[in-house]
Design an enzyme around this catalytic site. Structure first.
Site, PDB file in Angstrom:
ATOM      1  N   TYR A  87       4.433   2.221   5.512  1.00 25.07           N
ATOM      2  CA  TYR A  87       4.570   3.417   4.686  1.00 25.07           C
ATOM      3  C   TYR A  87       6.024   3.547   4.231  1.00 25.07           C
ATOM      4  CZ  TYR A  87      -0.085   4.623   6.339  1.00 25.07           C
ATOM      5  OH  TYR A  87      -1.432   4.608   6.601  1.00 25.07           O
ATOM      6  N   ASN A 110      -6.106   8.414  -1.962  1.00 22.91           N
ATOM      7  CA  ASN A 110      -6.483   7.324  -2.855  1.00 22.91           C
ATOM      8  C   ASN A 110      -7.986   7.377  -3.116  1.00 22.91           C
ATOM      9  OD1 ASN A 110      -7.032   4.906  -4.153  1.00 22.91           O
ATOM     10  ND2 ASN A 110      -6.493   3.614  -2.409  1.00 22.91           N
ATOM     11  N   CYS A 118      -5.102   0.615  -0.113  1.00 25.16           N
ATOM     12  CA  CYS A 118      -4.362   1.447   0.835  1.00 25.16           C
ATOM     13  C   CYS A 118      -4.538   0.932   2.268  1.00 25.16           C
ATOM     14  CB  CYS A 118      -4.760   2.910   0.715  1.00 25.16           C
ATOM     15  SG  CYS A 118      -6.526   3.205   0.859  1.00 25.16           S
ATOM     16  N   HIS A 119      -5.575   0.146   2.500  1.00 21.24           N
ATOM     17  CA  HIS A 119      -5.774  -0.416   3.839  1.00 21.24           C
ATOM     18  C   HIS A 119      -4.662  -1.396   4.220  1.00 21.24           C
ATOM     19  CE1 HIS A 119      -7.837  -3.250   1.120  1.00 21.24           C
ATOM     20  NE2 HIS A 119      -7.513  -4.178   2.003  1.00 21.24           N
ATOM     21  N   GLU A 147      -9.271 -10.032   5.156  1.00 25.34           N
ATOM     22  CA  GLU A 147      -8.285 -10.634   4.249  1.00 25.34           C
ATOM     23  C   GLU A 147      -7.461 -11.705   4.950  1.00 25.34           C
ATOM     24  OE1 GLU A 147      -5.965  -7.757   2.105  1.00 25.34           O
ATOM     25  OE2 GLU A 147      -7.739  -6.817   1.246  1.00 25.34           O
TER      26      GLU A 147
END
Length: 151
Positions: A87, A110, A118-119, A147
């Protein structure tokens, strides 16, 4: 505006769209009719969950957001697939280095999760924090693991 659904390996996703303009995307936990869908959007979501799609070729509607929130959402789009930022990293990137909590709130607000990633934003200490509320942190973890698996 139209509504569509996609059954992902980690839960049912609902999205709202008009043509190729995405208004919202989120996990849903209700028992609903999943027969509504957009073939193109589902194709890209399927590719994402198979590790074949790293970014989405859609336009996103978030005009109702504040200028600060828009800056955060744009910065999220720049985080590469399979990577994370804190962040604080996002706060510094958008020129508001002390606005760490505000970045967290912008991520929470979001409307287009997964596609605006945002993850990929985590705590400074590499701790997973927030994702549509503390009860859904497991979704953030699953998306990040997915991912990393296909990076």
């Amino acid at each position: 505006m139209e509504i569509g659904y996609f059954e992902s390996p980690i839960g049912l996703i609902k999205y709202e769209y008009l043509g190729s303009l995405i208004y919202s995307i989120s996990f849903v936990f209700d028992d609903i009719n999943k027969d509504q869908y957009n073939t193109q959007i589902n194709h890209f979501l399927d590719g994402y969950f198979k590790g074949e799609i790293k970014e989405f070729p859609f336009n996103f509607y978030y005009d109702q957001k504040t200028d600060f929130q828009k800056k955060v959402l744009k910065a999220l789009l720049e985080i590469p697939y399979g990577e994370t930022r804190s962040y604080q990293d996002i706060a510094v990137k958008i020129g508001h280095p002390k606005a760490i909590r505000a970045v967290g709130q912008a991520c929470k607000a979001n409307p287009i999760g997964i596609m605006i990633p945002c993850h990929r934003v985590i705590g400074k200490n590499n701790k997973l924090t927030g994702y549509s509320g503390k009860d859904y942190i497991y979704l953030k973890e699953k998306l990040l693991m997915l991912e990393k698996k296909f990076k």
